[in-house]
Design a protein around this motif. Structure first.
Motif, PDB file in Angstrom:
ATOM      1  N   TRP A 116      43.199  72.368  51.707  1.00 32.10           N
ATOM      2  CA  TRP A 116      41.994  71.516  51.739  1.00 32.10           C
ATOM      3  C   TRP A 116      42.039  70.984  50.081  1.00 32.10           C
ATOM      4  CZ3 TRP A 116      36.111  71.958  51.294  1.00 32.10           C
ATOM      5  CH2 TRP A 116      35.473  71.168  51.503  1.00 32.10           C
ATOM      6  N   VAL A 117      41.626  71.984  49.370  1.00 29.60           N
ATOM      7  CA  VAL A 117      41.343  72.110  47.695  1.00 29.60           C
ATOM      8  C   VAL A 117      43.094  71.318  47.182  1.00 29.60           C
ATOM      9  CG1 VAL A 117      41.444  72.931  45.752  1.00 29.60           C
ATOM     10  CG2 VAL A 117      39.496  73.860  47.419  1.00 29.60           C
ATOM     11  N   THR A 118      44.092  72.417  47.287  1.00 34.96           N
ATOM     12  CA  THR A 118      44.890  71.410  46.964  1.00 34.96           C
ATOM     13  C   THR A 118      45.510  70.155  47.179  1.00 34.96           C
ATOM     14  OG1 THR A 118      46.430  71.997  48.313  1.00 34.96           O
ATOM     15  CG2 THR A 118      46.161  73.216  45.959  1.00 34.96           C
TER      16      THR A 118
ATOM     17  N   VAL B 207      40.520  81.612  39.908  1.00 32.24           N
ATOM     18  CA  VAL B 207      39.132  82.315  39.559  1.00 32.24           C
ATOM     19  C   VAL B 207      38.528  81.917  40.600  1.00 32.24           C
ATOM     20  CG1 VAL B 207      37.777  82.586  37.344  1.00 32.24           C
ATOM     21  CG2 VAL B 207      40.191  81.695  37.525  1.00 32.24           C
ATOM     22  N   GLY B 208      37.895  82.901  41.595  1.00 31.78           N
ATOM     23  CA  GLY B 208      36.807  83.024  42.089  1.00 31.78           C
ATOM     24  C   GLY B 208      37.123  82.246  43.357  1.00 31.78           C
ATOM     25  N   ARG B 209      36.376  81.354  42.961  1.00 31.87           N
ATOM     26  CA  ARG B 209      36.652  80.285  43.795  1.00 31.87           C
ATOM     27  C   ARG B 209      36.428  79.020  43.532  1.00 31.87           C
ATOM     28  NH1 ARG B 209      33.763  79.757  49.052  1.00 31.87           N
ATOM     29  NH2 ARG B 209      33.334  77.458  48.835  1.00 31.87           N
ATOM     30  N   THR B 210      36.950  79.128  42.404  1.00 35.27           N
ATOM     31  CA  THR B 210      37.077  77.585  41.638  1.00 35.27           C
ATOM     32  C   THR B 210      39.059  77.677  41.428  1.00 35.27           C
ATOM     33  OG1 THR B 210      35.231  77.797  40.116  1.00 35.27           O
ATOM     34  CG2 THR B 210      36.700  76.485  38.599  1.00 35.27           C
ATOM     35  N   TYR B 211      39.640  76.630  41.586  1.00 40.26           N
ATOM     36  CA  TYR B 211      40.897  76.345  41.284  1.00 40.26           C
ATOM     37  C   TYR B 211      41.600  75.278  40.564  1.00 40.26           C
ATOM     38  CZ  TYR B 211      40.697  77.335  45.678  1.00 40.26           C
ATOM     39  OH  TYR B 211      41.437  78.657  47.033  1.00 40.26           O
ATOM     40  N   LEU B 212      42.059  75.868  39.258  1.00 41.32           N
ATOM     41  CA  LEU B 212      42.671  75.000  38.047  1.00 41.32           C
ATOM     42  C   LEU B 212      44.087  74.426  37.911  1.00 41.32           C
ATOM     43  CD1 LEU B 212      41.733  77.781  35.590  1.00 41.32           C
ATOM     44  CD2 LEU B 212      40.432  76.177  36.465  1.00 41.32           C
TER      45      LEU B 212
ATOM     46  N   THR C 100      43.685  69.373  36.442  1.00 38.09           N
ATOM     47  CA  THR C 100      42.434  69.183  37.734  1.00 38.09           C
ATOM     48  C   THR C 100      41.886  70.710  37.846  1.00 38.09           C
ATOM     49  OG1 THR C 100      43.129  67.975  38.222  1.00 38.09           O
ATOM     50  CG2 THR C 100      41.886  68.228  39.772  1.00 38.09           C
ATOM     51  N   VAL C 101      40.366  70.338  37.780  1.00 33.79           N
ATOM     52  CA  VAL C 101      39.428  72.002  37.893  1.00 33.79           C
ATOM     53  C   VAL C 101      38.539  70.981  39.562  1.00 33.79           C
ATOM     54  CG1 VAL C 101      37.380  73.261  37.740  1.00 33.79           C
ATOM     55  CG2 VAL C 101      39.334  72.625  35.709  1.00 33.79           C
ATOM     56  N   VAL C 102      38.489  71.976  40.445  1.00 29.00           N
ATOM     57  CA  VAL C 102      38.059  71.567  41.516  1.00 29.00           C
ATOM     58  C   VAL C 102      37.568  73.102  41.943  1.00 29.00           C
ATOM     59  CG1 VAL C 102      38.116  70.803  44.397  1.00 29.00           C
ATOM     60  CG2 VAL C 102      40.225  70.438  42.460  1.00 29.00           C
ATOM     61  N   ARG C 103      36.502  72.727  42.459  1.00 33.23           N
ATOM     62  CA  ARG C 103      34.849  73.684  43.143  1.00 33.23           C
ATOM     63  C   ARG C 103      34.446  73.411  44.449  1.00 33.23           C
ATOM     64  NH1 ARG C 103      33.141  78.573  41.885  1.00 33.23           N
ATOM     65  NH2 ARG C 103      31.359  78.718  42.352  1.00 33.23           N
ATOM     66  N   PRO C 104      35.295  74.415  45.176  1.00 32.38           N
ATOM     67  CA  PRO C 104      34.375  73.851  46.376  1.00 32.38           C
ATOM     68  C   PRO C 104      32.512  74.638  46.165  1.00 32.38           C
ATOM     69  CG  PRO C 104      35.781  75.030  47.200  1.00 32.38           C
ATOM     70  CD  PRO C 104      36.315  74.471  45.276  1.00 32.38           C
ATOM     71  N   LEU C 105      32.086  73.455  46.737  1.00 28.89           N
ATOM     72  CA  LEU C 105      30.927  73.364  47.294  1.00 28.89           C
ATOM     73  C   LEU C 105      30.016  74.054  48.749  1.00 28.89           C
ATOM     74  CD1 LEU C 105      29.635  70.547  44.937  1.00 28.89           C
ATOM     75  CD2 LEU C 105      29.805  72.939  44.239  1.00 28.89           C
ATOM     76  N   VAL C 106      29.094  73.274  49.225  1.00 31.25           N
ATOM     77  CA  VAL C 106      28.442  73.566  50.549  1.00 31.25           C
ATOM     78  C   VAL C 106      29.682  73.422  51.214  1.00 31.25           C
ATOM     79  CG1 VAL C 106      26.273  72.900  50.199  1.00 31.25           C
ATOM     80  CG2 VAL C 106      27.624  71.453  50.179  1.00 31.25           C
ATOM     81  N   PRO C 107      29.672  73.016  52.411  1.00 36.28           N
ATOM     82  CA  PRO C 107      30.327  73.245  53.672  1.00 36.28           C
ATOM     83  C   PRO C 107      31.163  71.590  53.544  1.00 36.28           C
ATOM     84  CG  PRO C 107      29.328  74.521  54.932  1.00 36.28           C
ATOM     85  CD  PRO C 107      28.352  73.913  53.400  1.00 36.28           C
ATOM     86  N   ARG C 108      31.889  71.477  53.095  1.00 39.82           N
ATOM     87  CA  ARG C 108      32.833  69.995  53.516  1.00 39.82           C
ATOM     88  C   ARG C 108      32.799  69.047  52.521  1.00 39.82           C
ATOM     89  NH1 ARG C 108      30.766  69.903  58.693  1.00 39.82           N
ATOM     90  NH2 ARG C 108      29.363  68.468  58.118  1.00 39.82           N
ATOM     91  N   TRP C 109      32.612  69.923  51.075  1.00 40.98           N
ATOM     92  CA  TRP C 109      31.839  69.169  49.769  1.00 40.98           C
ATOM     93  C   TRP C 109      32.815  69.824  48.978  1.00 40.98           C
ATOM     94  CZ3 TRP C 109      29.428  65.047  48.502  1.00 40.98           C
ATOM     95  CH2 TRP C 109      28.684  64.135  49.168  1.00 40.98           C
ATOM     96  N   LEU C 110      33.630  69.640  47.429  1.00 41.31           N
ATOM     97  CA  LEU C 110      34.113  69.658  46.504  1.00 41.31           C
ATOM     98  C   LEU C 110      34.055  68.341  45.282  1.00 41.31           C
ATOM     99  CD1 LEU C 110      38.174  69.717  48.006  1.00 41.31           C
ATOM    100  CD2 LEU C 110      36.717  71.482  47.766  1.00 41.31           C
ATOM    101  N   LEU C 111      34.038  69.622  44.292  1.00 41.78           N
ATOM    102  CA  LEU C 111      33.887  68.526  43.203  1.00 41.78           C
ATOM    103  C   LEU C 111      34.749  68.872  42.456  1.00 41.78           C
ATOM    104  CD1 LEU C 111      31.403  67.689  41.122  1.00 41.78           C
ATOM    105  CD2 LEU C 111      30.956  70.053  39.850  1.00 41.78           C
ATOM    106  N   VAL C 112      35.538  67.309  41.622  1.00 38.27           N
ATOM    107  CA  VAL C 112      36.702  67.550  41.177  1.00 38.27           C
ATOM    108  C   VAL C 112      36.286  67.331  40.055  1.00 38.27           C
ATOM    109  CG1 VAL C 112      38.951  66.880  40.950  1.00 38.27           C
ATOM    110  CG2 VAL C 112      37.639  67.269  43.497  1.00 38.27           C
ATOM    111  N   ALA C 113      37.077  68.021  38.855  1.00 35.26           N
ATOM    112  CA  ALA C 113      37.133  66.873  37.640  1.00 35.26           C
ATOM    113  C   ALA C 113      38.461  67.449  36.620  1.00 35.26           C
ATOM    114  CB  ALA C 113      35.385  67.697  36.874  1.00 35.26           C
ATOM    115  N   GLY C 114      38.347  67.099  35.529  1.00 32.67           N
ATOM    116  CA  GLY C 114      39.929  66.945  35.227  1.00 32.67           C
ATOM    117  C   GLY C 114      39.797  66.121  33.371  1.00 32.67           C
TER     118      GLY C 114
END
Length: 319
Positions: A8-10, A69-74, A112-126
């Motif tokens: 889901w994240v990728t 890194v934890g719940r953060t994807y690089l 790209t940095v992806v961080r899952p937040l609450v269910p069904r939400w993602l924060l994406v930055a890069g």
């Protein structure tokens, strides 16, 4: 659960890179790695003095292994593109050897940095950095390198993956029109349909079984090329060439096995506009640099990781 979250994240990260990456040619958000070859027809510019030859383009994009890194994807990525442009100057006194040829290269690195937040939400930055030049002119890191910085939020609509919306802002540097661009993209991939609506791409596909997809694709492509100009243009202060294209046409995708897909598309490049920019990337407002619709064709070999299929379980044997 970990595998589903990773997919889901990728998947959303690839969607973000497709939205903001300069000149990304992947056809759908599921294409992780691809090699694309395209050919666009030529024609005479509106001023009648220049005939543009057929344009050739080859692009390769490779995502690198992710770092968790934890719940953060690089998610790092690297890309390479080579593009050939040619033109003939039409002299009133008759034909002559006034052909111009340029081969441009682009090398792109992104994170790209992806961080899952609450269910069904993602924060994406890069951030993405690209160098694009013909490597024949004097190379200037500040002028020949462009940067894209983005921040987005992605939301899955409903409990079932495959339907979601992505929105946010993209900052460009250097820029020749506006520095910040809003982004909004809607994705639907359920059952036999694949729908991706937004900028800079439009994808409408219908699955015919598990091995064939047919539909329509469209794309907006704006790129700025630093190149060598003839003495007449240099005297005016021209340093960059901006090319704007809007393409649309039918497409057929065929599954070759082992997550490999062959995509072919033939259509029209509806808008083919050029503009000369000065060293500060401001338009010089020279009229007559547009060209009418031209045909185009494109072939892409992509790697699209498939989802694992659930195996049917029969009744358990009695102990």
């Amino acid at each position: 659960m970990r595998v589903d979250l990773h997919r889901w994240v990728t998947g959303w990260a690839m969607a973000a890179m497709l939205l903001v990456g300069p000149r990304v040619l992947a056809q759908t958000q599921a294409d992780r790695l691809y090699l694309g070859v395209s050919l666009a027809g030529g024609g005479r510019l509106a001023d009648g003095a220049v005939h543009v030859e057929e344009r050739h383009n080859i692009e390769l994009r490779v995502p690198l292994p992710p770092v968790v890194v934890g719940r953060t994807y690089l998610l790092p990525s690297v890309g390479y593109e080579t593009r050939w442009l040619g033109a003939n100057l039409l002299r009133p006194e008759g034909p002559g050897d006034d052909s111009l040829e340029r081969r441009f290269h682009r090398i792109q690195l992104g994170l790209t940095v992806v961080r899952p937040l609450v269910p069904r939400w993602l924060l994406v930055a890069g951030v993405t950095g690209s160098t694009r030049t013909d490597f024949q002119s004097s190379f200037d890191l500040g002028l020949d390198t462009s940067w894209v910085v983005f921040a987005m939020a992605s939301h899955q609509l409903g409990d079932t993956p495959g339907f979601g919306v992505t929105f946010g802002l993209v900052a460009l540097w250097p820029f020749d029109r506006i520095p910040v661009v809003p982004i909004l993209n809607l994705t639907y991939n359920r059952g036999p349909y694949i729908l991706e609506v937004g900028l800079p791409r439009l994808t409408l596909l219908r699955k015919l079984g598990d091995a064939v997809e047919v539909g329509l694709v469209g794309a907006l492509d704006i790129q700025v090329l630093h190149t060598r100009f003839e003495p007449e243009m240099q005297a005016l202060g021209a340093s960059y060439l901006r090319e704007t294209q809007v393409r649309a046409g039918p497409t057929v995708n065929v599954h070759l096995g082992r997550d490999l897909w062959l995509s072919t598309s033939v259509g029209l490049s509806l808008i083919n506009d050029y503009a000369l920019l000065d060293r500060q990337r401001d338009s010089m407002d020279i009229p007559g640099l547009s060209m009418g619709p031209t045909p185009y064709g494109r072939v892409m070999l992509g790697w699209r990781p498939g989802r694992p299929q659930a195996k049917a379980q029969g009744p358990r044997p009695a102990p």
